[in-house]
Design an enzyme around this catalytic site. Structure first.
Site, PDB file in Angstrom:
ATOM      1  CD  GLU A  21      43.200  40.818  36.309  1.00 38.44           C
ATOM      2  OE1 GLU A  21      42.512  40.305  35.420  1.00 38.44           O
ATOM      3  OE2 GLU A  21      44.284  41.395  36.105  1.00 38.44           O
ATOM      4  CE  LYS A  81      40.337  39.964  28.345  1.00 38.20           C
ATOM      5  NZ  LYS A  81      41.361  39.462  27.397  1.00 38.20           N
ATOM      6  CB  VAL A 101      44.208  45.809  33.864  1.00 38.78           C
ATOM      7  CG1 VAL A 101      44.870  47.064  34.439  1.00 38.78           C
ATOM      8  CG2 VAL A 101      45.064  44.585  34.178  1.00 38.78           C
ATOM      9  CB  SER A 132      45.200  46.911  26.266  1.00 38.07           C
ATOM     10  OG  SER A 132      44.461  46.757  27.451  1.00 38.07           O
ATOM     11  CD  GLN A 133      38.095  48.649  26.974  1.00 37.30           C
ATOM     12  OE1 GLN A 133      37.543  49.320  27.842  1.00 37.30           O
ATOM     13  NE2 GLN A 133      37.562  47.541  26.498  1.00 37.30           N
ATOM     14  CE  LYS A 151      48.846  38.338  29.919  1.00 36.37           C
ATOM     15  NZ  LYS A 151      48.329  39.691  30.264  1.00 36.37           N
TER      16      LYS A 151
END
Length: 293
Positions: A21, A81, A101, A132-133, A151
């Site tokens: 990425e 982003k 990601v 998150s997606q 994380k």
């Protein structure tokens, strides 16, 4: 979508490829360390007999296999982003964008790449309703994602619940506990695999059944680079207070937290982040090789 000559050649010759990425380079690591580390990632892939495919969007063009010059241009162009949701916006508006990601997994899969190495996936944040997606994309994209879990700033239990709900098979590499960083392992149990061949076999069996979701391979951070949990939690509490005071939300939360963690830990989290990324790239290469057996 533009596929570089080296990646296209590898696809045609059925060589093992590992996708990388660009968000971790553009937004996760400070300049100029980011460009140095990006080159080191690609070197590791080559050294392990695979072809690297760093993915990003440069002035509206999706590129699979960014060159060194293109990566420098991307970083210098103040990239936004983007997750999967925003890919079309970046293309239509001719924006440069670093892929997360979710968007990297989607683009890599569209290009025919089966293995992707990252630092950690996004998940469910603590407190506010922020998911998150990455999890949604992994639920519908046929790829193997190697990460160090997620994380420690996230809600680990809820993240794993979402992964289960959306049918994302999560396996621990040589561990039955879900890894987190920078603390190595959580108390949450997952399935365990011992080697790259087992992961490749699971992926092949999944494909026989035409199951389209990804496999998340959770690879613990090397023990020498684990940081004290109480220390990290103290930093996180400080940062969460700052985020509330500054009204930071959405896509800005994670970059802010990572930047402040580096500052508060005097660079220790940055060192751990780089080590775990390299560790994940090495494992991704082993898996990519196993898929070709």
């Amino acid at each position: 979508m533009f596929i570089s000559e080296k990646v296209q050649k590898a696809l045609e010759e059925n060589k093992p490829i590992v996708a990388l990425e660009s968000t971790v380079i553009a937004h996760g690591l400070p300049y100029p360390e980011n460009l140095k580390v990006a080159q080191e990632f690609e070197d590791i892939v080559y050294e392990n007999g695979c072809v690297p495919a760093t993915i990003g969007i440069l002035k509206g063009k999706v590129i699979v296999g960014l060159s060194k010059e293109q990566l420098i241009e991307l970083v210098d162009d103040n990239p936004i982003k983007v997750g999967t949701r925003e890919i079309s916006y970046a293309i239509a508006m001719k924006k440069s964008a670093a892929t997360t990601v979710s968007s990297t997994a989607k683009i890599a899969s569209l290009a025919g790449i089966k293995v992707f190495a990252t630092g950690g996936i996004g998940g469910v944040h603590r407190g506010e309703w922020d998911v998150s997606q990455d999890i949604i994309e992994l639920s519908k994209t046929n790829i193997i994602v190697v990460s160090a879990g997620c994380k420690s700033i996230l809600d680990i239990k809820k993240t794993l619940e979402f992964l289960e709900t959306f049918q994302v098979l999560t396996v621990g590499y040589k561990t039955e506990y879900f890894p987190i960083f920078y603390n190595r392992l959580s108390k949450e149990k997952i399935y365990k695999v011992e080697n790259a061949d087992e992961i490749a076999n699971i992926f092949n069996e999944k494909n026989k059944l035409k199951l389209e979701s990804a496999i998340l391979v959770a690879n613990p951070i090397p023990e020498d680079y684990v940081l004290d949990n109480n220390e990290i939690e103290g930093y996180i509490k400080t940062i969460e207070k700052e985020i509330a005071e500054k009204d930071i939300h959405g896509k800005e939360v994670t970059p802010y937290m990572l930047k402040r963690l580096v500052e508060l830990s005097n660079g220790k989290t940055l060192e751990s982040n780089i080590v775990l990324l390299k560790n994940n790239v090495e494992l991704a290469c082993k898996i990519a090789q196993s898929l070709k057996k």
